[in-house]
Design a protein around this motif. Structure first.
Motif, PDB file in Angstrom:
ATOM      1  N   PRO A 225     -11.500 -14.382  -1.423  1.00  0.00           N
ATOM      2  CA  PRO A 225     -11.805 -13.213   0.340  1.00  0.00           C
ATOM      3  C   PRO A 225     -12.320 -14.502   1.589  1.00  0.00           C
ATOM      4  O   PRO A 225     -12.282 -14.644   2.409  1.00  0.00           O
ATOM      5  N   ALA A 226     -13.711 -14.879   0.709  1.00  0.00           N
ATOM      6  CA  ALA A 226     -14.550 -15.693   1.385  1.00  0.00           C
ATOM      7  C   ALA A 226     -14.216 -16.895   2.170  1.00  0.00           C
ATOM      8  O   ALA A 226     -13.594 -16.876   3.559  1.00  0.00           O
ATOM      9  N   LEU A 227     -13.119 -17.320   1.492  1.00  0.00           N
ATOM     10  CA  LEU A 227     -12.034 -18.634   1.800  1.00  0.00           C
ATOM     11  C   LEU A 227     -11.033 -18.198   3.715  1.00  0.00           C
ATOM     12  O   LEU A 227     -10.892 -18.705   4.010  1.00  0.00           O
ATOM     13  N   GLY A 228     -10.579 -17.018   2.630  1.00  0.00           N
ATOM     14  CA  GLY A 228      -9.448 -16.302   3.426  1.00  0.00           C
ATOM     15  C   GLY A 228     -10.484 -15.914   4.707  1.00  0.00           C
ATOM     16  O   GLY A 228     -10.056 -15.782   6.168  1.00  0.00           O
ATOM     17  N   ALA A 229     -11.711 -14.864   4.836  1.00  0.00           N
ATOM     18  CA  ALA A 229     -12.505 -14.887   5.742  1.00  0.00           C
ATOM     19  C   ALA A 229     -12.803 -16.285   6.674  1.00  0.00           C
ATOM     20  O   ALA A 229     -12.167 -16.371   7.609  1.00  0.00           O
TER      21      ALA A 229
END
Length: 385
Positions: free
Chosen positions: A150-154
């Motif tokens: 999710p951090a990479l997606g954000a």
């Protein structure tokens, strides 16, 4: 005992590493799936139906996958996930939410097919007294992936202006590599004769039945909250969180959960899986109540983090207990049937939640999930030591 007689071995390393990579890919976009459906024209009630269909798809071939794994070999079944790559490519490039649903449901079907085989390979790769620790390590890799993904997606959304569909395409490419690695590199011990109908009937004990009731109820509570669309919709509609904030909250909560889960695996090995599962169910009830009454995102951070922790605790102990209640001869078959029943029961969560929300508000699925989790703890109490 495992083939090697040690905790660290080839199968566990491959399962942990590929689990991490798969979940990084999934974490890029999974928390945003309800919003993706909305972007493509689906209503909230249609989103609830879509989640139920995908959950049912996950159960459709799980029992078949378990039976096949005990008969033709577990490594062979692991290659099934190769079929998920073209489905993710389709889901990420279409403009129709119905096609997304069909493609995503296909990937869930393949995931359910291969899970009993992977579960059996992990379970049988370590000594029995270390199984909870092995599953806590596997869950740690999953949770770490849900922290990084999710951090990479954000980052991809905010800095590179990537859409949710593009993130699904990346996940599909990751799946291709991990499926090849699992099927070609994991090792399987010699198999005996396929389990007979008599052996399968004998495997169904009263303990296994009460265990199945407990995990089905807990899974239903999860589809009303974390695993369904309501975590994302509640965050967006009540807390007014953006896509980036939802992904970052998911990332932080996953990291907290897996860190706690590592301790939980050691606790389960030292005490009993049953006790840990009951603690996780009761903790889920309490954290869901705190979650539903939080008025803003700032107030909701702690309940969300705490909920991820206790859910992780329960899931790890459930996997270890499932291993304890099954035998190598019928393990994949029984796990497949349990997974199918669990998925069928829990699939009603999104539809029920979607009906409750217009009547009682966005917190209604969380209230029902809290009650069901309490019932899950009671059912686990019926499992004898």
């Amino acid at each position: 005992m495992s083939a090697s007689g040690t905790f660290w071995n080839r199968n566990l390393v491959i399962a942990v590493s590929t689990g991490f990579l798969n979940t990084v890919g999934n974490g890029l976009w999974s928390a945003l799936l309800p919003l993706y459906y909305r972007q493509l024209g689906a209503s909230d009630s249609e989103i609830g139906v879509a989640f139920t269909v995908a959950l049912l798809a996950n159960t459709f071939l799980q029992a078949v996958g378990g039976l096949m794994a005990d008969r033709i070999g577990r490594r062979t079944i692991l290659f099934a996930m190769l079929g998920a790559t073209p489905m993710f490519l389709i889901a990420g490039t279409t403009s129709d939410w119905r096609i997304v649903l069909l493609a995503y449901s296909g990937t869930r079907m393949l995931m359910g097919t291969q899970w009993p085989a992977l579960f059996a390979l992990i379970s049988e790769s370590v000594p029995r007294e270390a199984q909870a620790r092995a599953f806590s390590l596997f869950e740690f890799s999953i949770g770490l992936g849900m922290t990084v993904g999710p951090a990479l997606g954000a980052l991809c959304i905010s800095q590179f202006n990537m859409g949710i569909g593009s993130l699904m395409v990346i996940h599909g490419l990751i799946i291709a590599g991990t499926a090849l690695a699992r099927g070609s590199l994991m090792r399987e011990g010699p198999r005996g004769a396929p389990p007979s109908a008599r052996q399968l009937r004998a495997a169904v004990s009263p303990n296994l039945i009460w265990f199945a009731v407990s995990i089905c109820l807990f899974a239903l509570a999860e589809t009303l909250t974390l695993s369904g669309p309501f975590y994302t919709l509640f965050s967006a509609d009540v807390w007014k969180a953006s896509e980036t904030e939802i992904n970052l909250l998911t990332s932080a909560a996953s990291l907290t959960g897996v860190a706690f889960g590592l301790w939980g695996g050691h606790w389960a090995d030292r005490t009993s899986n049953r006790r840990v599962i009951i603690a996780g169910c009761l903790g889920t009830t309490l954290t869901l109540i705190a979650w539903m009454v939080a008025p803003t995102l700032a107030w909701g951070v702690v309940p969300v983090l705490a909920n991820f922790m206790v859910v992780e605790l329960a899931l790890i102990a459930q996997q270890a207990e499932q291993s304890r209640l099954t035998t190598p001869e019928t393990r994949a078959s029984v796990v497949g049937v349990l997974g199918a029943v669990q998925g069928f029961v829990s699939a009603g969560g999104p539809v029920v939640g979607a009906q409750l929300t217009p009547l009682f508000g966005p917190a209604a699925p969380f209230a029902l999930g809290a009650l069901i989790s309490l019932a899950s703890a009671w059912a686990m109490g019926r499992v004898k030591k």
